[in-house]
Design a protein around this motif. Structure first.
Motif, PDB file in Angstrom:
ATOM      1  N   ALA A 226      23.826 -29.887  44.762  1.00 38.87           N
ATOM      2  CA  ALA A 226      22.828 -28.876  45.092  1.00 38.87           C
ATOM      3  C   ALA A 226      22.321 -28.162  43.842  1.00 38.87           C
ATOM      4  CB  ALA A 226      23.423 -27.858  46.055  1.00 38.87           C
ATOM      5  N   LEU A 227      21.029 -27.914  43.801  1.00 36.05           N
ATOM      6  CA  LEU A 227      20.406 -27.046  42.792  1.00 36.05           C
ATOM      7  C   LEU A 227      20.212 -25.688  43.452  1.00 36.05           C
ATOM      8  CD1 LEU A 227      18.951 -26.665  40.037  1.00 36.05           C
ATOM      9  CD2 LEU A 227      16.846 -27.417  41.160  1.00 36.05           C
ATOM     10  N   ASP A 228      20.968 -24.677  42.986  1.00 34.72           N
ATOM     11  CA  ASP A 228      20.952 -23.401  43.697  1.00 34.72           C
ATOM     12  C   ASP A 228      19.898 -22.435  43.173  1.00 34.72           C
ATOM     13  OD1 ASP A 228      22.112 -22.592  41.315  1.00 34.72           O
ATOM     14  OD2 ASP A 228      23.564 -21.264  42.264  1.00 34.72           O
ATOM     15  N   LEU A 229      19.522 -22.565  41.907  1.00 33.94           N
ATOM     16  CA  LEU A 229      18.609 -21.582  41.328  1.00 33.94           C
ATOM     17  C   LEU A 229      17.967 -22.142  40.070  1.00 33.94           C
ATOM     18  CD1 LEU A 229      17.714 -18.552  41.633  1.00 33.94           C
ATOM     19  CD2 LEU A 229      19.504 -17.980  40.000  1.00 33.94           C
ATOM     20  N   VAL A 230      16.688 -21.826  39.895  1.00 27.78           N
ATOM     21  CA  VAL A 230      15.995 -22.101  38.639  1.00 27.78           C
ATOM     22  C   VAL A 230      15.791 -20.768  37.925  1.00 27.78           C
ATOM     23  CG1 VAL A 230      13.893 -22.992  37.565  1.00 27.78           C
ATOM     24  CG2 VAL A 230      14.832 -24.134  39.590  1.00 27.78           C
ATOM     25  N   VAL A 231      16.273 -20.667  36.704  1.00 25.38           N
ATOM     26  CA  VAL A 231      16.137 -19.453  35.913  1.00 25.38           C
ATOM     27  C   VAL A 231      14.984 -19.644  34.938  1.00 25.38           C
ATOM     28  CG1 VAL A 231      17.252 -17.898  34.269  1.00 25.38           C
ATOM     29  CG2 VAL A 231      18.588 -18.909  36.123  1.00 25.38           C
ATOM     30  N   ALA A 232      13.949 -18.832  35.096  1.00 22.86           N
ATOM     31  CA  ALA A 232      12.812 -18.857  34.175  1.00 22.86           C
ATOM     32  C   ALA A 232      13.121 -17.868  33.049  1.00 22.86           C
ATOM     33  CB  ALA A 232      11.525 -18.483  34.901  1.00 22.86           C
ATOM     34  N   ASN A 233      13.525 -18.384  31.911  1.00 22.29           N
ATOM     35  CA  ASN A 233      14.033 -17.558  30.826  1.00 22.29           C
ATOM     36  C   ASN A 233      12.918 -17.147  29.867  1.00 22.29           C
ATOM     37  OD1 ASN A 233      16.114 -16.256  29.474  1.00 22.29           O
ATOM     38  ND2 ASN A 233      16.602 -18.022  28.196  1.00 22.29           N
ATOM     39  N   ARG A 234      13.166 -16.030  29.186  1.00 20.74           N
ATOM     40  CA  ARG A 234      12.283 -15.514  28.125  1.00 20.74           C
ATOM     41  C   ARG A 234      10.854 -15.270  28.622  1.00 20.74           C
ATOM     42  NH1 ARG A 234      14.370 -20.176  24.868  1.00 20.74           N
ATOM     43  NH2 ARG A 234      16.363 -19.541  23.994  1.00 20.74           N
ATOM     44  N   MET A 235      10.756 -14.569  29.750  1.00 19.81           N
ATOM     45  CA  MET A 235       9.435 -14.226  30.286  1.00 19.81           C
ATOM     46  C   MET A 235       8.841 -13.055  29.500  1.00 19.81           C
ATOM     47  SD  MET A 235       8.623 -16.284  32.718  1.00 19.81           S
ATOM     48  CE  MET A 235       7.191 -15.350  33.284  1.00 19.81           C
ATOM     49  N   LEU A 236       7.621 -13.230  29.039  1.00 19.28           N
ATOM     50  CA  LEU A 236       6.912 -12.172  28.315  1.00 19.28           C
ATOM     51  C   LEU A 236       6.347 -11.155  29.298  1.00 19.28           C
ATOM     52  CD1 LEU A 236       4.988 -14.450  25.800  1.00 19.28           C
ATOM     53  CD2 LEU A 236       6.992 -13.039  25.305  1.00 19.28           C
ATOM     54  N   PRO A 237       6.137  -9.913  28.863  1.00 20.38           N
ATOM     55  CA  PRO A 237       5.553  -8.899  29.760  1.00 20.38           C
ATOM     56  C   PRO A 237       4.180  -9.346  30.253  1.00 20.38           C
ATOM     57  CG  PRO A 237       6.415  -7.885  27.757  1.00 20.38           C
ATOM     58  CD  PRO A 237       6.450  -9.360  27.532  1.00 20.38           C
ATOM     59  N   ALA A 238       3.930  -9.097  31.531  1.00 17.47           N
ATOM     60  CA  ALA A 238       2.663  -9.517  32.114  1.00 17.47           C
ATOM     61  C   ALA A 238       1.482  -8.750  31.525  1.00 17.47           C
ATOM     62  CB  ALA A 238       2.700  -9.347  33.626  1.00 17.47           C
ATOM     63  N   GLU A 239       1.708  -7.514  31.118  1.00 15.51           N
ATOM     64  CA  GLU A 239       0.637  -6.678  30.567  1.00 15.51           C
ATOM     65  C   GLU A 239       0.884  -6.444  29.084  1.00 15.51           C
ATOM     66  OE1 GLU A 239      -1.919  -5.873  32.340  1.00 15.51           O
ATOM     67  OE2 GLU A 239      -1.105  -6.603  34.247  1.00 15.51           O
ATOM     68  N   VAL A 266      13.328 -19.297  42.314  1.00 14.49           N
ATOM     69  CA  VAL A 266      13.150 -19.186  40.865  1.00 14.49           C
ATOM     70  C   VAL A 266      13.339 -17.731  40.478  1.00 14.49           C
ATOM     71  CG1 VAL A 266      11.608 -19.538  38.908  1.00 14.49           C
ATOM     72  CG2 VAL A 266      11.543 -21.122  40.847  1.00 14.49           C
ATOM     73  N   HIS A 267      14.179 -17.487  39.473  1.00  9.52           N
ATOM     74  CA  HIS A 267      14.495 -16.114  39.071  1.00  9.52           C
ATOM     75  C   HIS A 267      14.102 -15.904  37.606  1.00  9.52           C
ATOM     76  CE1 HIS A 267      16.470 -12.269  39.494  1.00  9.52           C
ATOM     77  NE2 HIS A 267      17.077 -12.467  38.347  1.00  9.52           N
ATOM     78  N   PRO A 268      13.176 -14.969  37.332  1.00 10.42           N
ATOM     79  CA  PRO A 268      12.749 -14.738  35.946  1.00 10.42           C
ATOM     80  C   PRO A 268      13.698 -13.824  35.192  1.00 10.42           C
ATOM     81  CG  PRO A 268      11.472 -13.369  37.440  1.00 10.42           C
ATOM     82  CD  PRO A 268      12.394 -14.165  38.301  1.00 10.42           C
ATOM     83  N   LEU A 269      13.851 -14.092  33.903  1.00 10.69           N
ATOM     84  CA  LEU A 269      14.604 -13.218  32.999  1.00 10.69           C
ATOM     85  C   LEU A 269      13.692 -12.820  31.846  1.00 10.69           C
ATOM     86  CD1 LEU A 269      18.134 -14.894  32.709  1.00 10.69           C
ATOM     87  CD2 LEU A 269      17.476 -12.896  34.054  1.00 10.69           C
ATOM     88  N   PRO A 270      13.786 -11.574  31.391  1.00 10.60           N
ATOM     89  CA  PRO A 270      12.842 -11.098  30.377  1.00 10.60           C
ATOM     90  C   PRO A 270      13.161 -11.632  28.985  1.00 10.60           C
ATOM     91  CG  PRO A 270      14.458  -9.405  30.861  1.00 10.60           C
ATOM     92  CD  PRO A 270      14.715 -10.514  31.830  1.00 10.60           C
ATOM     93  N   HIS A 271      12.144 -11.719  28.171  1.00  9.49           N
ATOM     94  CA  HIS A 271      12.310 -11.995  26.748  1.00  9.49           C
ATOM     95  C   HIS A 271      12.746 -10.691  26.074  1.00  9.49           C
ATOM     96  CE1 HIS A 271      11.779 -13.517  22.763  1.00  9.49           C
ATOM     97  NE2 HIS A 271      11.159 -14.608  23.155  1.00  9.49           N
ATOM     98  N   LEU A 272      13.839 -10.741  25.332  1.00 10.69           N
ATOM     99  CA  LEU A 272      14.371  -9.521  24.705  1.00 10.69           C
ATOM    100  C   LEU A 272      13.700  -9.208  23.381  1.00 10.69           C
ATOM    101  CD1 LEU A 272      18.211  -9.937  25.383  1.00 10.69           C
ATOM    102  CD2 LEU A 272      16.480  -8.781  26.782  1.00 10.69           C
ATOM    103  N   GLY A 273      12.871 -10.093  22.903  1.00  8.84           N
ATOM    104  CA  GLY A 273      12.239  -9.882  21.606  1.00  8.84           C
ATOM    105  C   GLY A 273      13.122 -10.271  20.443  1.00  8.84           C
ATOM    106  N   ARG A 274      14.289 -10.843  20.760  1.00 13.94           N
ATOM    107  CA  ARG A 274      15.240 -11.278  19.725  1.00 13.94           C
ATOM    108  C   ARG A 274      16.211 -12.248  20.375  1.00 13.94           C
ATOM    109  NH1 ARG A 274      16.456  -6.316  21.548  1.00 13.94           N
ATOM    110  NH2 ARG A 274      18.553  -5.986  22.464  1.00 13.94           N
ATOM    111  N   ALA A 275      16.981 -12.917  19.573  1.00 12.25           N
ATOM    112  CA  ALA A 275      18.006 -13.813  20.108  1.00 12.25           C
ATOM    113  C   ALA A 275      19.154 -12.977  20.653  1.00 12.25           C
ATOM    114  CB  ALA A 275      18.500 -14.759  19.019  1.00 12.25           C
ATOM    115  N   PRO A 276      19.518 -13.140  21.922  1.00 16.38           N
ATOM    116  CA  PRO A 276      20.620 -12.340  22.491  1.00 16.38           C
ATOM    117  C   PRO A 276      21.921 -12.605  21.746  1.00 16.38           C
ATOM    118  CG  PRO A 276      19.395 -13.476  24.218  1.00 16.38           C
ATOM    119  CD  PRO A 276      18.946 -14.053  22.913  1.00 16.38           C
TER     120      PRO A 276
END
Length: 382
Positions: A226-239, A266-276
């Motif tokens: 089973a594929l339980d979740l897709v994580v959309a990583n490093r999402m930039l601010p919409a505005e 699908v679950h988005p995660l924010p871009h932190l502006g740097r490498a975590p």
């Protein structure tokens, strides 16, 4: 016990997401094991103060390889002496390609036998992870073909064969080793096939993410995982007031919408502006604790249409498959199925072994293979 296997394309941030998932679950009070099967998590959690409920394990691949090699060398010593081969010393052994995969599988099996609430596995990149998950089934098939257990019934002939050949026959220890490998591989396969084992796909929204999702869904469907979740990583601010950054963000969100259309969870995660790096940065990704319920992929079913059409239909779910990329061949009691980059040997259900393949068609991700009963094996009732 829940097991989450985290994978994705190279550079998408799967190691970070695996570490963040494990950390936030441990902070929530769960007993968590983070298994760095690909040797990662080091730069993310090194020198960090971790909660007591979190254990990080990095399997050491070299020791297992050396142990297995030396055992085989010891048992086959007579044959090596006859060939004039010089045995290896442990100190001079180096890992061969593929040994890491066996170490990863062994670590996964051992982790599943523990008493943790959750095991999070930082898997290799997507293609390698799919190959790794398929390895137990493939190796068990090879072992059964090359060294079938029923051949052990010929043990009475071994002394005679040894006299004719002039050397001791190593068949006994070979079959004993095969039986042990079969047991270990079956244990790993049971972990992969368990309903509480799921895959979490990490992607960075863009053209490569669409292809990764198609590859993951198809490869996992072939294996029944089973594929339980897709994580959309490093999402930039919409505005954004910066036109260049706003354009990048808009394209990202367009791809995010396409991912959600193709696969709803699908679950988005924010871009932190740097490498975590470190728990503080991972805490900013705490929303990754969102867990979709584990939903098993559609199973393979046999539809009895003998009264209507005189056939049995085997339904094989192949989401995202393209007709031109699908081919199948019947070999004995197996169906060899090729779909794009994947090749899988499917054991036929007992009823279908008495039939011949008379056609197949792909309809909206459902491969329908038609089998016509052999009259000699399916006698008609007068």
């Amino acid at each position: 016990m829940r097991i989450i296997l985290v994978t994705g394309p190279g550079g998408a941030g799967r190691t970070t997401v695996a570490a963040a998932t494990a950390l936030v679950e441990a902070w929530a009070g769960r007993r968590v094991l983070l298994l760095a099967a690909d040797g990662g998590t080091g730069t993310v959690l090194d020198d960090a103060e971790l909660p007591g409920s979190l254990t990080v394990l990095r399997p050491e691949t070299g020791a297992g390889f050396r142990r297995e090699f030396l055992a085989i060398q010891s048992r086959a010593g007579t044959a090596f002496d006859l060939l004039g081969a010089a045995p290896f010393e442990e100190a001079e052994l180096t890992e061969l390609p593929g040994s890491r995969s066996f170490a990863q599988l062994r670590a996964l099996r051992d982790a599943a036998a523990g008493d943790h609430d959750l095991v999070v596995v930082d898997m290799p990149v997507l293609r390698d992870a799919l190959a790794l998950l398929a390895l137990p089934v493939q190796l068990r098939r090879y072992l059964r073909r090359l060294l079938p257990p029923e051949r052990q019934a010929a043990r009475a002939l071994r002394p005679l064969l040894a006299q004719l050949a002039g050397v001791p026959m190593p068949a006994q220890w070979l079959y004993e080793s095969t039986a042990r490998w079969e047991t270990e591989l079956a244990a790993v396969q049971a972990v992969v096939d368990a309903p509480d084992t799921t895959v979490r796909l990490v992607v960075e929204p863009g053209p490569a993410a669409d292809e990764a999702l198609r590859t993951a869904r198809l490869g996992l469907a072939l294996q029944g995982v089973a594929l339980d979740l897709v994580v959309a990583n490093r999402m930039l601010p919409a505005e954004s007031g910066d036109p260049w950054l706003a354009g990048l963000a808009a394209r990202q969100h367009d791809h995010l919408a396409r991912l959600r259309e193709a696969y709803g969870s699908v679950h988005p995660l924010p871009h932190l502006g740097r490498a975590p790096r470190g728990p503080e940065d991972l805490a900013l990704l705490g929303a990754v604790r969102h867990q979709a319920p584990a939903v098993a992929p559609p199973g393979r079913t046999v539809e009895d249409r003998r009264e209507q059409d005189g056939v049995l239909v085997w339904h094989l779910p192949l989401p995202c498959a393209v007709k031109d990329d699908v081919s199948l061949v019947r070999r004995g009691d197996e169906l060899l199925l090729t779909v794009g980059p994947f090749r899988h040997a499917l054991a036929l259900p007992a009823a279908l072994r008495r039939c011949t393949v008379t056609g197949a068609g792909l309809v909206e991700g459902d491969l329908r293979v038609r089998f016509t009963p052999d009259p000699g094996l399916w006698p008609r009732t007068p």
